[in-house]
Design a protein around this motif. Structure first.
Motif, PDB file in Angstrom:
ATOM      1  N   LEU A   1      31.924 -42.726   2.730  1.00  0.00           N
ATOM      2  CA  LEU A   1      32.570 -43.977   3.090  1.00  0.00           C
ATOM      3  C   LEU A   1      33.856 -43.911   4.053  1.00  0.00           C
ATOM      4  CD1 LEU A   1      32.209 -45.948  -0.248  1.00  0.00           C
ATOM      5  CD2 LEU A   1      30.605 -45.986   1.920  1.00  0.00           C
ATOM      6  N   ALA A   2      34.567 -43.092   3.865  1.00  0.00           N
ATOM      7  CA  ALA A   2      35.785 -42.844   4.700  1.00  0.00           C
ATOM      8  C   ALA A   2      35.288 -42.424   5.905  1.00  0.00           C
ATOM      9  CB  ALA A   2      36.896 -42.040   3.972  1.00  0.00           C
ATOM     10  N   SER A   3      34.169 -41.744   5.936  1.00  0.00           N
ATOM     11  CA  SER A   3      33.819 -41.217   7.355  1.00  0.00           C
ATOM     12  C   SER A   3      33.149 -42.520   8.067  1.00  0.00           C
ATOM     13  CB  SER A   3      32.909 -40.330   7.302  1.00  0.00           C
ATOM     14  OG  SER A   3      33.364 -39.381   6.564  1.00  0.00           O
ATOM     15  N   ILE A   4      32.598 -43.537   7.527  1.00  0.00           N
ATOM     16  CA  ILE A   4      32.030 -44.725   7.792  1.00  0.00           C
ATOM     17  C   ILE A   4      33.163 -45.638   8.258  1.00  0.00           C
ATOM     18  CG2 ILE A   4      30.379 -46.452   7.532  1.00  0.00           C
ATOM     19  CD1 ILE A   4      28.842 -44.419   5.670  1.00  0.00           C
ATOM     20  N   TYR A   5      34.106 -46.064   7.449  1.00  0.00           N
ATOM     21  CA  TYR A   5      35.090 -47.121   7.502  1.00  0.00           C
ATOM     22  C   TYR A   5      36.462 -46.290   7.735  1.00  0.00           C
ATOM     23  CZ  TYR A   5      31.136 -49.673   5.320  1.00  0.00           C
ATOM     24  OH  TYR A   5      30.091 -50.373   5.188  1.00  0.00           O
ATOM     25  N   PRO A   6      36.771 -46.279   9.172  1.00  0.00           N
ATOM     26  CA  PRO A   6      38.156 -45.300   9.220  1.00  0.00           C
ATOM     27  C   PRO A   6      39.260 -46.053   8.364  1.00  0.00           C
ATOM     28  CG  PRO A   6      36.906 -45.798  11.237  1.00  0.00           C
ATOM     29  CD  PRO A   6      36.267 -46.535  10.136  1.00  0.00           C
ATOM     30  N   LYS A   7      39.202 -47.397   8.235  1.00  0.00           N
ATOM     31  CA  LYS A   7      40.349 -48.233   7.476  1.00  0.00           C
ATOM     32  C   LYS A   7      40.620 -47.499   5.927  1.00  0.00           C
ATOM     33  CE  LYS A   7      41.956 -52.593   6.074  1.00  0.00           C
ATOM     34  NZ  LYS A   7      41.761 -54.281   6.389  1.00  0.00           N
ATOM     35  N   LEU A   8      39.456 -47.037   5.642  1.00  0.00           N
ATOM     36  CA  LEU A   8      39.691 -46.285   4.267  1.00  0.00           C
ATOM     37  C   LEU A   8      40.631 -45.202   4.088  1.00  0.00           C
ATOM     38  CD1 LEU A   8      36.107 -46.734   2.756  1.00  0.00           C
ATOM     39  CD2 LEU A   8      37.680 -47.955   2.377  1.00  0.00           C
ATOM     40  N   GLY A   9      40.616 -44.408   5.156  1.00  0.00           N
ATOM     41  CA  GLY A   9      41.351 -43.368   5.565  1.00  0.00           C
ATOM     42  C   GLY A   9      42.923 -43.897   5.176  1.00  0.00           C
ATOM     43  N   ASP A  10      43.340 -44.899   5.644  1.00  0.00           N
ATOM     44  CA  ASP A  10      44.844 -45.302   5.548  1.00  0.00           C
ATOM     45  C   ASP A  10      44.964 -45.901   4.251  1.00  0.00           C
ATOM     46  OD1 ASP A  10      44.970 -45.014   8.256  1.00  0.00           O
ATOM     47  OD2 ASP A  10      44.390 -46.991   8.730  1.00  0.00           O
ATOM     48  N   SER A  11      44.004 -46.269   3.416  1.00  0.00           N
ATOM     49  CA  SER A  11      44.081 -46.448   2.092  1.00  0.00           C
ATOM     50  C   SER A  11      44.437 -45.442   1.321  1.00  0.00           C
ATOM     51  CB  SER A  11      42.946 -47.652   1.550  1.00  0.00           C
ATOM     52  OG  SER A  11      42.843 -48.662   2.269  1.00  0.00           O
ATOM     53  N   ILE A  12      43.222 -44.340   1.520  1.00  0.00           N
ATOM     54  CA  ILE A  12      43.523 -43.057   0.812  1.00  0.00           C
ATOM     55  C   ILE A  12      44.826 -42.539   1.009  1.00  0.00           C
ATOM     56  CG2 ILE A  12      42.666 -40.657   0.900  1.00  0.00           C
ATOM     57  CD1 ILE A  12      40.010 -41.919   1.293  1.00  0.00           C
ATOM     58  N   LYS A  13      45.498 -42.460   2.129  1.00  0.00           N
ATOM     59  CA  LYS A  13      46.980 -41.961   2.534  1.00  0.00           C
ATOM     60  C   LYS A  13      47.799 -42.536   1.780  1.00  0.00           C
ATOM     61  CE  LYS A  13      47.708 -40.740   6.863  1.00  0.00           C
ATOM     62  NZ  LYS A  13      47.884 -40.889   8.136  1.00  0.00           N
ATOM     63  N   SER A  14      47.726 -43.874   1.826  1.00  0.00           N
ATOM     64  CA  SER A  14      48.736 -44.770   1.190  1.00  0.00           C
ATOM     65  C   SER A  14      48.668 -44.508  -0.470  1.00  0.00           C
ATOM     66  CB  SER A  14      48.844 -46.229   1.371  1.00  0.00           C
ATOM     67  OG  SER A  14      47.508 -46.636   0.988  1.00  0.00           O
ATOM     68  N   THR A  15      47.473 -44.415  -0.743  1.00  0.00           N
ATOM     69  CA  THR A  15      47.409 -44.165  -2.321  1.00  0.00           C
ATOM     70  C   THR A  15      47.794 -42.918  -2.855  1.00  0.00           C
ATOM     71  OG1 THR A  15      45.225 -45.644  -2.573  1.00  0.00           O
ATOM     72  CG2 THR A  15      45.691 -44.092  -4.206  1.00  0.00           C
ATOM     73  N   LEU A  16      47.579 -41.748  -1.864  1.00  0.00           N
ATOM     74  CA  LEU A  16      48.178 -40.524  -2.326  1.00  0.00           C
ATOM     75  C   LEU A  16      49.588 -40.407  -2.301  1.00  0.00           C
ATOM     76  CD1 LEU A  16      47.601 -37.355  -2.932  1.00  0.00           C
ATOM     77  CD2 LEU A  16      47.173 -37.118  -0.346  1.00  0.00           C
ATOM     78  N   TYR A  17      50.056 -41.289  -1.248  1.00  0.00           N
ATOM     79  CA  TYR A  17      51.800 -41.044  -1.217  1.00  0.00           C
ATOM     80  C   TYR A  17      52.293 -41.936  -2.463  1.00  0.00           C
ATOM     81  CZ  TYR A  17      56.255 -41.911   0.677  1.00  0.00           C
ATOM     82  OH  TYR A  17      57.699 -42.001   0.691  1.00  0.00           O
ATOM     83  N   SER A  18      51.858 -42.790  -3.133  1.00  0.00           N
ATOM     84  CA  SER A  18      52.489 -43.590  -4.015  1.00  0.00           C
ATOM     85  C   SER A  18      52.090 -42.602  -5.014  1.00  0.00           C
ATOM     86  CB  SER A  18      51.537 -45.019  -4.191  1.00  0.00           C
ATOM     87  OG  SER A  18      50.221 -44.808  -4.258  1.00  0.00           O
ATOM     88  N   TRP A  19      51.191 -41.777  -5.298  1.00  0.00           N
ATOM     89  CA  TRP A  19      50.908 -41.108  -6.263  1.00  0.00           C
ATOM     90  C   TRP A  19      52.010 -40.029  -6.363  1.00  0.00           C
ATOM     91  CZ3 TRP A  19      44.806 -40.027  -6.488  1.00  0.00           C
ATOM     92  CH2 TRP A  19      44.239 -41.263  -7.065  1.00  0.00           C
ATOM     93  N   ILE A  20      52.117 -39.511  -5.119  1.00  0.00           N
ATOM     94  CA  ILE A  20      53.240 -38.313  -5.153  1.00  0.00           C
ATOM     95  C   ILE A  20      54.606 -38.802  -5.418  1.00  0.00           C
ATOM     96  CG2 ILE A  20      54.190 -36.797  -3.553  1.00  0.00           C
ATOM     97  CD1 ILE A  20      51.477 -36.529  -2.008  1.00  0.00           C
TER      98      ILE A  20
END
Length: 1144
Positions: free
Chosen positions: A373-392
């Motif tokens: 889905l991240a390959s289909i919807y590029p906007k999901l990549g930003d959500s993944i990055k922000s989620t990972l940053y909040s986890w870290i």
């Protein structure tokens, strides 16, 4: 005439139904007492259900609506009178409805009948609205009711039911009531089977209805009912299979109603409302959809769905894998199918999908994953990055939690997020920097919040490595380290998750960069922050080398910048570790974890370099060995493991071989520290262990070390514990020095073994006596001839008297033989031995080896510390004297002055208040007696009159008192001998003899002596008296040990301190009599002291017999310890008779 069998299967099946349906119809229609016929009705219903289901299983094609109507005919009458029948009859009726609908009516079921059955089933399960229930409905009936509802909805389809506008309102009303009953079964029931059947009904509703407007009416209540068992606190009580089914139904409901493809009209309206220039509003022909499904409705519904999902998504931490898998499918499907309609839920759905990411699903080509889905919807990549940053960034906060599972989930989430980011090629320097800082801060929090383990399962060493060389023997069994951080069993999983995260975070280049950043923090921090940076840098570098090891086997990548950065980072880490090891201190204030990590780094470096690491042993081997003496058991375990790893990596067979081969390096390190007075208890223990492992061959090279120890003793003599540790080294040096296979004297040809043991005079025999008589005759004849000759002598050219060179020898002879030697002219051996004695006196000093000189210095030094206030030190020094004396004895010119030096302090230790020191003093004096011999004769004689004899008597009395259980006074009964200067033994005074007198010169008076032996066995005496004629020779009798001791033992017996002191004293007396010349009075007193142990102690008896066997025999006879034998019969000789009589 027998009935013919129908050839038509349908007809045959009808023949089976008639015998059941006809009686059932009669009972349902004509029976007036319904309760009386209920049992028969129930049996017929069960038979009918069995026949119908059996046919459906074998051949369902013959079943149609006609047969269903035929079977349903008696059922209608039963349903009309349902209140008059028991619940079991109604349950059997409902159980029959499901197969009738599914296999009989199918899609041809009349609408009115379907409506009536839905109402009937809904009322049966949930009761009539606003009316109390007439009777309780069993769970089995409810389950069958839900199955029937599901069969009706699935077979007929609600869309078909409401196709007629006239019946639309009634059908929707009936269906709505049925759906509400189903939802109550999901949310209000706690029986899993009821919930599962209700979920099947709900699945059938949303699968069969294609009208989105009708489904939208059911959506709020459905989501609410499904959220209840999926949300806390009910989710903990709900079975996993129910949770999985609820998630699957929720997935179906949301996708069926809010899918983008179904909401495209509303989404288009929303876009047109925000962009008026795009064109006119899109018209929708469906009047009902236009009225109900509006953008406002979608917005409100999405907001409510987000609230519900926020509760449902908490199941991502559920322990069941099936629940997590179902929740993951829910998140991925909503992100895929409802990407636009539920855009507000994207963040929580992405976070949950990242937490539930499964590697097996990622590799599947059938199921869609978040990566797809991240390959289909590029906007999901930003959500993944922000989620990972909040986890870290939130990881350090979660590490403060008291629940280990929360920590493990947080670590696992970051690992999955980093892998997903790497797979999607999401590069961010912010993420990299925050990851390093977060890991370091998280480890700091883990260290601070972890509690030290109260149980230590390390090898049970007590810190005294000098006596634990077996820990570093030829076996190298310890191959793994105990964890340094998070070392408790409850934190094992958390520690494994941390290690997994460090191992898999980023590429090897990123790991090397993170390690370099940690090394920057390492030197600028202290305490827990330094430990965290140190450990993290080491683990990251280990991971980089592990990843590159496989490539190094195929390619030479040493010239690449990446490899050079790894090597530089590790070299910096190793240098810091070496400095930590070199600055080791025994202070307990230091954090042992820093030094433990340094040990691990050293072992890892050795494992990489193998034999090339040997030059590094010059700097690290001694510091590593000193940790064997640490007071922290974890450090001792790490040191043992490190030594085993170093030995294995460098190609040594064992740790012992490692230390022996590098002993020169270790000696240099120890010598440098001793010269600067940088001495610690661990260093002395390491030196002791090293001397023990290497053995005598290292002793000649320890002169500088021993000199430094002497200097330290001169400067620190006021510290007893420190002095004791230094003397432990010297004691080991002595112990190994005396084991040397080389002679202690360089000229071994002139060194003779020292043997001062007194032996019995041998018999000359008849030939010897004849030879002596012949020599006397020759001398007499020669004297006669010389007297006849008249020879005039000139003036003497030599001074009269003995020569000055022989003055010392003459004085010594006068002391040895105060009465002179009347028969020296008759002794042939005396004249022959004199030249040898003169030669021995004139022998020059022998050259000494370095080992001999070192041992001499150690023995000389002991005199200054035998008065130390530490009892253990005094005891160890006395043991050292016992050990070193035999090694130094061959050179009497050097040894006897040493004996004279240490004699005063050694003899004084007999009066030590500590019994074990007195025992050690007895052993040391016994060793000096055996090595110095007659040199100590006058000293013992002087000390005996000065109180030594009384000390032996007191030790004997206390031992007897202890063995008798505390009875008696200070001097035991029967031991009150007066040990004066002129005292004599009891047996000698009884006979009027001196110990050296011959037996044939005694009186022939008879003496009666009682016997104490009470064993009437052969060869022993009984409780009688023995009348002895003193003319009897002691050689005519033999002695044997009694069968029991002469003293009654107490609770501890010979294990009391007094008994142990007395046993040591007896050993000392034996050594004195054996090796030192004693006068007659002292001999008598010694014989009286040891009289009670003569029969049991063969050594002391033989020693005394070597000096005066007659006196020993007489003492044994006085105690009744010898066997009676008849007097010998010799022709021409009459022996006195020994008679047995009453005691005097």
């Amino acid at each position: 005439m027998a009935p013919t069998q129908p050839s038509n299967p349908r007809a045959a099946f009808l023949q089976k139904l008639k015998p059941v349906c006809v009686p059932l119809s009669q009972l349902a229609i004509r029976s007036t007492d319904k309760a009386a016929s209920a049992k028969e009705v129930l049996g017929l219903l069960d038979t009918l259900v069995e026949i119908w289901t059996a046919q459906a299983s074998s051949d369902a094609s013959i079943l149609d609506d006609k047969l269903a109507d035929y079977v349903f005919f008696p059922i209608t009458y039963l349903l009309r009178s349902q209140d008059q029948y028991p619940v079991r009859v109604i349950e059997a009726t409902i159980r029959l409805l499901g197969p009738l609908v599914q296999y009989g009516w199918k899609a041809n079921m009349p609408q009115k009948l379907a409506q009536q059955l839905l109402v009937f089933l809904s009322f049966t399960i949930g009761g009539i609205p606003d009316q109390p229930k007439k009777r309780e409905v069993p769970e089995e009936t409810i389950i069958e009711g839900y199955r029937a509802i599901a069969a009706i909805i699935t077979a007929t389809g609600p869309s078909t039911l409401i196709s007629s506008s006239s019946a639309e309102g009634q059908t929707i009303s009936a269906l709505s009531h049925s759906v509400s009953v189903v939802l109550d079964g999901i949310s209000a029931s706690f029986t899993p089977l009821i919930q599962l059947e209700a979920l099947q009904c709900l699945r059938a509703v949303f699968t069969s209805i294609s009208d989105n407007a009708i489904l939208a009416k059911f959506l709020p209540g459905t989501v609410s009912a499904l959220t209840k068992p999926l949300s806390p606190p009910l989710q903990q009580k709900t079975q996993a299979r129910v949770l999985v089914s609820c998630l699957e139904v929720l997935n179906l409901v949301l996708v069926s109603v809010l899918a983008d493809i179904k909401m495209r009209a509303i989404l288009n309206k929303t876009d047109n409302a925000t962009k008026p220039e795009a064109g006119p509003q899109v018209e929708i022909d469906d009047t009902r959809l236009r009225v109900e499904l509006t953008p406002a409705w979608l917005k409100a519904t999405a907001a409510q769905i987000k609230i519900a999902l926020s509760s449902v998504l908490k199941l991502r931490n559920h322990e069941s894998e099936n629940v997590q898998s179902a929740l993951d499918r829910l998140c991925v499907n909503l992100l895929d199918e409802c990407h636009l309609s539920l855009a507000d839920c994207e963040s929580i759905l992405v976070e949950s999908a990242m937490m539930l990411e499964d590697e097996e699903r990622q590799s599947s080509t059938i199921q869609t994953s978040l990566r797809d889905l991240a390959s289909i919807y590029p906007k999901l990549g930003d959500s993944i990055k922000s989620t990972l940053y909040s986890w870290i960034t939130g990881l350090p906060r979660l590490m403060q939690s008291g629940e280990e599972r929360i920590k493990q989930i947080a670590i696992r989430n970051i690992l999955r997020g980093t892998k997903l980011a790497a797979a999607l090629n999401i590069d961010s320097s912010t993420l990299d920097d925050s990851l390093g800082n977060s890991l370091r801060d998280s480890i700091v929090e883990l260290i601070r919040n972890s509690k030290p383990s109260k149980v230590t399962d390390y090898i049970g060493t007590d810190g005294d490595i000098s006596s634990n060389t077996d820990l570093v023997g030829s076996h190298m069994a310890i191959s793994t380290y105990r964890p340094v951080i998070l070392n408790s069993e409850g934190q094992k999983t958390t520690r494994e998750e941390i290690n997994t995260l460090i191992t898999n975070v980023g590429s090897s280049t990123q790991q090397a960069e993170l390690a370099t950043a940690m090394l920057g923090y390492l030197r600028d921090s202290d305490g827990v922050d330094q430990i965290a940076s140190y450990w993290l840098a080491f683990e990251l570098l280990k991971s980089t080398f592990a990843q590159s090891s496989d490539l190094d086997e195929l390619f030479d990548l040493s010239s690449l910048e990446e490899s050079r950065s790894q090597q530089q980072a590790f070299q910096e880490l190793y240098d810091f570790s070496a400095s930590v090891l070199s600055s080791h201190s025994d202070s307990l204030d230091n954090d042992w974890r820093l030094e433990a990590i340094a040990l691990e780094v050293t072992a890892f470096a050795a494992s990489r370099l193998k034999a090339d690491f040997r030059p590094e042993l010059i700097d690290v081997l001694y510091p590593v060995t000193t940790f064997l003496g640490s007071q922290v058991p974890q450090l001792r375990g790490h040191a043992i493991t490190t030594l085993n790893k170093l030995a294995s990596s460098c190609g040594y067979e064992s740790v012992s071989a490692l230390i022996v081969d590098n002993a020169d390096y270790m000696v240099n390190s120890i010598s440098l520290r001793l010269n600067t007075f940088d001495i610690s208890p661990a260093s002395t223990k390491v030196l002791t262990m090293m001397v023990r492992l290497t053995g005598p061959k290292l002793i000649p090279f320890l002169d500088d070390v021993v000199a430094a120890i002497f200097a330290a003793l001169d400067n620190y003599h006021g510290y007893p514990i420190f002095v004791e540790s230094l003397f432990s080294v010297l004691s080991e040096v002595v112990t190994q020095g005396v084991k040397s296979d080389m002679l202690l004297l360089e000229d071994s040809s002139v060194s003779k073994p020292v043997d001062h043991k007194k032996r019995k005079p041998g018999s000359l025999g008849i030939k010897g006596i004849l030879a002596i008589l012949e020599q006397r005759a020759e001398r007499s004849e020669r004297s006669t001839n010389e007297a006849k000759q008249d020879v005039t002598q000139s003036h003497p050219t030599k001074p009269r008297g003995p020569e000055k060179g022989n003055e010392a020898e003459s004085l010594l002879n006068s002391l040895l033989f105060p009465g002179g030697n009347d028969d020296k002219d008759d002794d042939e051996g005396a004249g022959e031995k004199k030249p040898e004695e003169e030669q021995a006196v004139d022998t020059p000093d022998l050259p000494k080896t370095p080992t001999y000189s070192l041992l001499s210095r150690v023995l000389t030094l002991t005199q200054h510390y035998l008065t130390s206030p530490t009892p253990t030190l005094r005891k160890s020094l006395l043991d050292l004297v016992s050990t070193v004396s035999p090694a130094l004895a061959p050179d009497e010119n050097a040894f006897l002055p040493l004996v004279n030096t240490i004699w005063p302090v050694a003899i004084a230790r007999l009066h030590d208040p500590e019994p074990f020191v007195a025992v050690a003093a007895c052993r040391a004096l016994a060793a000096l007696s055996a090595t110095a011999g007659d040199f100590l004769s006058s000293r013992f004689k002087t000390e005996w009159g000065g109180g030594l004899g009384n000390w032996f008597a007191k030790a004997r009395a206390e031992a007897l008192k202890a063995r008798r259980g505390g009875g008696g006074g200070g001097t035991a009964k029967g031991s009150g001998t007066d040990f004066g200067r002129n005292g004599a033994s009891a047996a000698s005074r009884m006979l009027g003899l001196r110990p050296g007198a011959s037996g044939d010169s005694a009186s022939s008076a008879g003496i009666v002596i009682p016997s104490r032996v009470a064993q009437p066995e052969e060869g022993t005496l009984t409780q009688a008296s023995v009348s002895l004629s003193v003319a009897a020779s002691p050689s005519a009798l033999s002695y044997s040990s009694p069968s029991s001791s002469s003293s009654s033992f107490g609770a501890l017996g010979r294990f009391t301190q007094a008994s142990q002191v007395w046993e040591a004293a007896v050993g000392l007396l034996g050594a004195i009599v054996t090796c030192v010349r004693v006068d007659d009075d002292m001999f008598d007193e010694i014989l009286d002291l040891v009289g009670d142990v003569l029969a049991e102690n063969d050594a002391i008896r033989e020693a005394l017999e070597a000096v005066n066997a007659d006196a020993v025999w007489l003492a044994l006879y006085a105690q009744g310890r010898v066997e009676w034998k008849a007097e010998p019969v010799v022709e021409g000789v009459v022996f006195a008779r020994m008679e047995v009589g009453a005691a005097a």
